[in-house]
Design a protein around this motif. Structure first.
Motif, PDB file in Angstrom:
ATOM      1  N   ALA A 131       0.767  -1.295  -0.073  1.00  0.00           N
ATOM      2  CA  ALA A 131       0.061  -0.248  -0.085  1.00  0.00           C
ATOM      3  C   ALA A 131       0.685   1.184   0.040  1.00  0.00           C
ATOM      4  CB  ALA A 131      -0.948   0.133   1.224  1.00  0.00           C
ATOM      5  N   GLY A 132       1.806   1.335   0.725  1.00  0.00           N
ATOM      6  CA  GLY A 132       2.760   2.301   1.000  1.00  0.00           C
ATOM      7  C   GLY A 132       3.661   2.619  -0.415  1.00  0.00           C
ATOM      8  N   ALA A 133       3.923   1.670  -1.131  1.00  0.00           N
ATOM      9  CA  ALA A 133       4.522   1.746  -2.342  1.00  0.00           C
ATOM     10  C   ALA A 133       3.702   2.264  -3.423  1.00  0.00           C
ATOM     11  CB  ALA A 133       5.119   0.501  -2.897  1.00  0.00           C
ATOM     12  N   ASN A 141       3.460   1.571 -11.358  1.00  0.00           N
ATOM     13  CA  ASN A 141       4.508   0.528 -11.790  1.00  0.00           C
ATOM     14  C   ASN A 141       5.862   0.723 -11.470  1.00  0.00           C
ATOM     15  OD1 ASN A 141       1.986  -0.791 -12.739  1.00  0.00           O
ATOM     16  ND2 ASN A 141       2.197  -0.407 -14.727  1.00  0.00           N
ATOM     17  N   ALA A 142       6.078   2.011 -12.063  1.00  0.00           N
ATOM     18  CA  ALA A 142       7.675   2.427 -11.839  1.00  0.00           C
ATOM     19  C   ALA A 142       8.004   2.433 -10.338  1.00  0.00           C
ATOM     20  CB  ALA A 142       7.878   3.790 -12.400  1.00  0.00           C
ATOM     21  N   SER A 143       6.979   2.580  -9.417  1.00  0.00           N
ATOM     22  CA  SER A 143       7.221   2.787  -8.051  1.00  0.00           C
ATOM     23  C   SER A 143       7.496   1.453  -7.333  1.00  0.00           C
ATOM     24  CB  SER A 143       6.331   3.399  -7.319  1.00  0.00           C
ATOM     25  OG  SER A 143       6.310   3.234  -5.788  1.00  0.00           O
ATOM     26  N   LEU A 144       6.477   0.209  -7.949  1.00  0.00           N
ATOM     27  CA  LEU A 144       6.682  -1.029  -7.567  1.00  0.00           C
ATOM     28  C   LEU A 144       8.047  -1.661  -8.056  1.00  0.00           C
ATOM     29  CD1 LEU A 144       3.057  -2.255  -8.249  1.00  0.00           C
ATOM     30  CD2 LEU A 144       4.003  -1.528  -6.113  1.00  0.00           C
ATOM     31  N   LEU A 145       8.382  -1.354  -9.089  1.00  0.00           N
ATOM     32  CA  LEU A 145       9.683  -1.977  -9.823  1.00  0.00           C
ATOM     33  C   LEU A 145      10.963  -1.385  -9.056  1.00  0.00           C
ATOM     34  CD1 LEU A 145      10.896  -3.190 -12.175  1.00  0.00           C
ATOM     35  CD2 LEU A 145      11.069  -1.221 -13.308  1.00  0.00           C
ATOM     36  N   THR A 146      10.813  -0.025  -8.678  1.00  0.00           N
ATOM     37  CA  THR A 146      12.028   0.455  -7.979  1.00  0.00           C
ATOM     38  C   THR A 146      12.048   0.081  -6.569  1.00  0.00           C
ATOM     39  OG1 THR A 146      10.745   2.527  -7.724  1.00  0.00           O
ATOM     40  CG2 THR A 146      12.462   2.377  -9.406  1.00  0.00           C
ATOM     41  N   CYS A 147      11.018  -0.176  -5.780  1.00  0.00           N
ATOM     42  CA  CYS A 147      10.848  -0.666  -4.532  1.00  0.00           C
ATOM     43  C   CYS A 147      11.720  -2.141  -4.259  1.00  0.00           C
ATOM     44  CB  CYS A 147       9.295  -0.839  -3.973  1.00  0.00           C
ATOM     45  SG  CYS A 147       8.592   0.709  -3.581  1.00  0.00           S
ATOM     46  N   GLY A 148      11.222  -2.837  -5.363  1.00  0.00           N
ATOM     47  CA  GLY A 148      11.723  -3.894  -5.341  1.00  0.00           C
ATOM     48  C   GLY A 148      13.180  -4.060  -5.535  1.00  0.00           C
ATOM     49  N   LEU A 149      13.825  -3.295  -6.510  1.00  0.00           N
ATOM     50  CA  LEU A 149      15.266  -3.057  -6.918  1.00  0.00           C
ATOM     51  C   LEU A 149      15.974  -2.498  -5.600  1.00  0.00           C
ATOM     52  CD1 LEU A 149      17.656  -2.835  -8.681  1.00  0.00           C
ATOM     53  CD2 LEU A 149      16.827  -0.661  -9.486  1.00  0.00           C
ATOM     54  N   ALA A 150      15.351  -1.491  -5.008  1.00  0.00           N
ATOM     55  CA  ALA A 150      16.004  -1.048  -3.911  1.00  0.00           C
ATOM     56  C   ALA A 150      16.219  -1.972  -2.636  1.00  0.00           C
ATOM     57  CB  ALA A 150      15.239   0.143  -3.352  1.00  0.00           C
ATOM     58  N   THR A 151      15.226  -2.701  -2.537  1.00  0.00           N
ATOM     59  CA  THR A 151      15.199  -3.869  -1.599  1.00  0.00           C
ATOM     60  C   THR A 151      16.223  -4.958  -1.856  1.00  0.00           C
ATOM     61  OG1 THR A 151      12.736  -3.530  -1.087  1.00  0.00           O
ATOM     62  CG2 THR A 151      13.880  -5.600  -0.516  1.00  0.00           C
ATOM     63  N   LEU A 152      16.465  -5.196  -2.969  1.00  0.00           N
ATOM     64  CA  LEU A 152      17.573  -6.098  -3.498  1.00  0.00           C
ATOM     65  C   LEU A 152      18.849  -5.593  -3.174  1.00  0.00           C
ATOM     66  CD1 LEU A 152      16.235  -7.549  -6.759  1.00  0.00           C
ATOM     67  CD2 LEU A 152      16.528  -8.962  -4.546  1.00  0.00           C
ATOM     68  N   ARG A 201      23.092  -5.601   3.790  1.00  0.00           N
ATOM     69  CA  ARG A 201      22.756  -7.161   3.819  1.00  0.00           C
ATOM     70  C   ARG A 201      22.254  -7.686   4.859  1.00  0.00           C
ATOM     71  NH1 ARG A 201      28.913  -8.198   1.610  1.00  0.00           N
ATOM     72  NH2 ARG A 201      28.755  -7.292  -0.623  1.00  0.00           N
ATOM     73  N   LEU A 202      21.040  -7.130   5.255  1.00  0.00           N
ATOM     74  CA  LEU A 202      20.255  -7.380   6.418  1.00  0.00           C
ATOM     75  C   LEU A 202      18.757  -7.459   6.012  1.00  0.00           C
ATOM     76  CD1 LEU A 202      21.538  -5.377   9.606  1.00  0.00           C
ATOM     77  CD2 LEU A 202      21.848  -8.064   9.059  1.00  0.00           C
ATOM     78  N   PRO A 203      17.957  -7.908   6.471  1.00  0.00           N
ATOM     79  CA  PRO A 203      16.614  -7.954   5.926  1.00  0.00           C
ATOM     80  C   PRO A 203      15.760  -6.636   5.963  1.00  0.00           C
ATOM     81  CG  PRO A 203      16.433  -9.065   7.979  1.00  0.00           C
ATOM     82  CD  PRO A 203      18.017  -8.601   7.812  1.00  0.00           C
ATOM     83  N   VAL A 204      16.262  -5.665   5.246  1.00  0.00           N
ATOM     84  CA  VAL A 204      15.909  -4.341   5.183  1.00  0.00           C
ATOM     85  C   VAL A 204      14.988  -4.255   4.034  1.00  0.00           C
ATOM     86  CG1 VAL A 204      16.574  -1.654   4.828  1.00  0.00           C
ATOM     87  CG2 VAL A 204      17.890  -3.348   6.325  1.00  0.00           C
ATOM     88  N   VAL A 205      13.657  -3.797   4.154  1.00  0.00           N
ATOM     89  CA  VAL A 205      12.726  -3.457   3.101  1.00  0.00           C
ATOM     90  C   VAL A 205      12.904  -1.821   2.522  1.00  0.00           C
ATOM     91  CG1 VAL A 205      10.438  -3.411   2.032  1.00  0.00           C
ATOM     92  CG2 VAL A 205      11.410  -5.461   3.419  1.00  0.00           C
ATOM     93  N   GLN A 206      12.981  -1.600   1.414  1.00  0.00           N
ATOM     94  CA  GLN A 206      12.915  -0.370   0.803  1.00  0.00           C
ATOM     95  C   GLN A 206      12.151   0.136   0.046  1.00  0.00           C
ATOM     96  OE1 GLN A 206      16.858   1.457   2.418  1.00  0.00           O
ATOM     97  NE2 GLN A 206      15.928   2.351   0.458  1.00  0.00           N
ATOM     98  N   GLY A 207      11.423   1.238  -0.028  1.00  0.00           N
ATOM     99  CA  GLY A 207      10.234   1.593  -0.933  1.00  0.00           C
ATOM    100  C   GLY A 207      10.169   2.947  -1.086  1.00  0.00           C
ATOM    101  N   THR A 208       9.393   3.737  -1.804  1.00  0.00           N
ATOM    102  CA  THR A 208       9.347   5.001  -2.128  1.00  0.00           C
ATOM    103  C   THR A 208       8.764   5.923  -0.899  1.00  0.00           C
ATOM    104  OG1 THR A 208       6.959   4.630  -3.121  1.00  0.00           O
ATOM    105  CG2 THR A 208       8.933   5.094  -4.592  1.00  0.00           C
TER     106      THR A 208
END
Length: 495
Positions: A56-58, A81-92, A104-111
């Motif tokens: 939802a935040g993304a 769609n671009a936000s969802l894509l970059t959220c995944g990329l940033a998390t990786l 290299r810890l379980p950190v989730v990133q999003g917009t």
């Protein structure tokens, strides 16, 4: 520097990486729990659970920007769609990492919604709608690169973020996000005539009840996907009651990614860049506290070099986001609550969530299925998740010396200041200028700044000798506090 007896030997996200050589391990999950790779089916389910926690935040952030600068129709879908894509990329980038990049810890990133007011201001000043986006994306790219370059400077701020400050910040985040959970429980839109209706509350209650029931009676895998199961059951009940709209799934395409720089070459205007750089500074300050919180939850000590790598990943992800038609990224704190709640600390689970989010960004039809989830169902889960974040903050504060009156005042004042925008959002409307409006619109930003500044005032600002005379130390003051040796031993920093 010697370590206390019984403390596990030093370690870090990657012992072979010299950048992590200064980190030490604290009691908690073993090293192989963070680096372990669960079976594929567990990766997929655990990862999907993380995605549902921050999906939802993304989506909301690009919608706010699009509405603010006057975008309509297909352009809005493209930004989502671009936000969802970059959220995944940033998390990786954070969870898997590159050499010298990523914690290299379980950190989730999003917009980051923190950036919305500044981005809207930049977009409107540059012509609004499509005409303003090249300037917006130019500022995002420049700000991301600036953070990447100055990340080592921020890593030196570790000593200014003891458990006293990080615990306060995480507690403020949890308390502030409860207002978001309450809106979701009521149906999502307070202006809607049905907001707060028994039907919405009932769906939230069903979701919450399933989560609580599974937490109590189940063991092993089932208990770790209690949130996902609650969301699935809640959505199914909503569909049976005719309160779920799946009409947007059919028309949605199977592929929806546009080319990088879809709106034209980025424009780098000085005022626009400085405006977004200021936002990135605030985001970085917030993120430092979140990095420490992740380390606390998974039992890994976060040191200066870890912070440098994490901020480099944040900066690189933000620059890439600007090129991919998206916006600045930050740590998503709601996923900290999910990690704490489930006890699943593998960074590869979070990496799996990044892959899933990228797939959602590439396949709008799949995203439409998730978007069909009623807000009240999501609210039933976020009540638990966001409250858990506040509990994590309290657990961190236990490490601080609250017998020291200065520390008590710091925590109390920061919580009070952080709660002001939550109680009365009207304060922001009275502020002159968009920057002040953005500041007073976010309790998290206000509370974070209050905690950081008060820590500097109480513990790092040296008073003249004549003013310090006669001041008695509180019992235990200086022990495991910002001035005490225990803090510097804990963080691997000598005073």
């Amino acid at each position: 520097m010697s370590r206390p007896t019984g403390t596990p030997p030093p370690g870090g996200p990657d012992a072979s990486d010299p950048a992590s050589s200064t980190s030490t391990t604290t009691p908690g999950p073993a090293r192989d729990e963070v680096d372990s790779v669960p079976p594929f089916w567990r990766l997929a389910l655990y990862g999907l659970q993380h995605v549902l926690a921050f999906y939802a935040g993304a989506v909301v952030m690009p919608l706010l920007v699009a509405e603010g600068i006057g975008m309509r129709g297909q352009d809005v879908a493209l930004l989502v769609n671009a936000s969802l894509l970059t959220c995944g990329l940033a998390t990786l980038l954070q969870s898997v990492g590159l050499p010298g990049i990523g914690i290299r810890l379980p950190v989730v990133q999003g917009t980051s919604t923190t950036a919305v007011p500044s981005l809207v201001s930049v977009g409107l000043a540059a012509g609004g709608a499509r005409a303003g986006l090249p300037t917006v994306f130019g500022a995002v790219i420049a700000a991301g690169l600036a953070l990447f370059v100055v990340a080592p400077v921020f890593s030196r701020l570790v000593r200014f973020f003891p458990p006293l400050v990080t615990g306060t910040i995480v507690t403020i985040v949890g308390v502030t996000l409860l207002a978001v959970a309450a809106r979701q429980v009521g149906g999502g839109d307070p202006g809607d005539a049905s907001f707060g209706a028994p039907a919405h509350l009932g769906l939230a209650a069903v979701t919450l009840a399933v989560i609580l029931l599974l937490t109590k009676v189940s063991r092993g895998f089932l208990s770790t996907v209690a949130v996902l199961a609650g969301l699935a059951v809640g959505t199914a009940v909503a569909a049976l009651a005719g309160r779920t709209d799946f009409s947007a799934i059919g028309p949605a395409g199977w592929l929806g990614m546009e080319a990088p720089l879809h709106y034209g070459p980025p424009r780098f205007e000085t005022v626009a860049v400085l405006s977004v750089v200021l936002v990135m500074v605030i985001i970085a300050v917030e993120s430092i506290g979140q990095f420490f919180a992740v380390g606390e939850i998974v039992g890994r000590e976060v040191g200066p070099r870890d912070v440098t790598r994490a901020l480099r990943a944040d900066g690189l992800a933000t620059a890439a986001a600007g090129a991919l038609n998206s916006f600045p990224t930050t740590v998503y704190s709601q996923n900290l609550g999910l990690i704490r709640l489930t006890g699943v600390t593998s960074r590869w689970v979070v990496a799996a969530s990044g892959v899933i989010m990228m797939l959602f960004g590439l396949v709008p039809k799949v995203g439409a299925v998730v978007a069909a989830m009623p807000a009240s169902v999501l609210g039933g889960a976020t009540v638990v998740l966001f409250s858990t974040i506040a509990v994590v903050g309290v657990q961190i504060l236990v490490q601080a010396d609250l017998r020291d009156q200065r520390n008590t005042i710091l925590v109390a004042t920061s919580l009070g200041v952080g709660f002001l925008p939550t109680a009365f959002p009207q304060f922001a409307e009275k502020m002159p200028g968009r920057q002040l409006q953005a500041l007073f619109d976010s309790g998290i930003i206000l509370g974070t700044l209050a905690a950081v500044l008060l820590n500097l005032f109480f513990h790092h600002l040296r008073l003249p000798r004549r003013l310090r005379r006669g001041r008695a130390r509180a019992p235990g003051e200086g022990v495991n506090s910002v001035d005490g040796p225990a803090h510097y031993m804990q963080h691997g920093v000598r005073k």
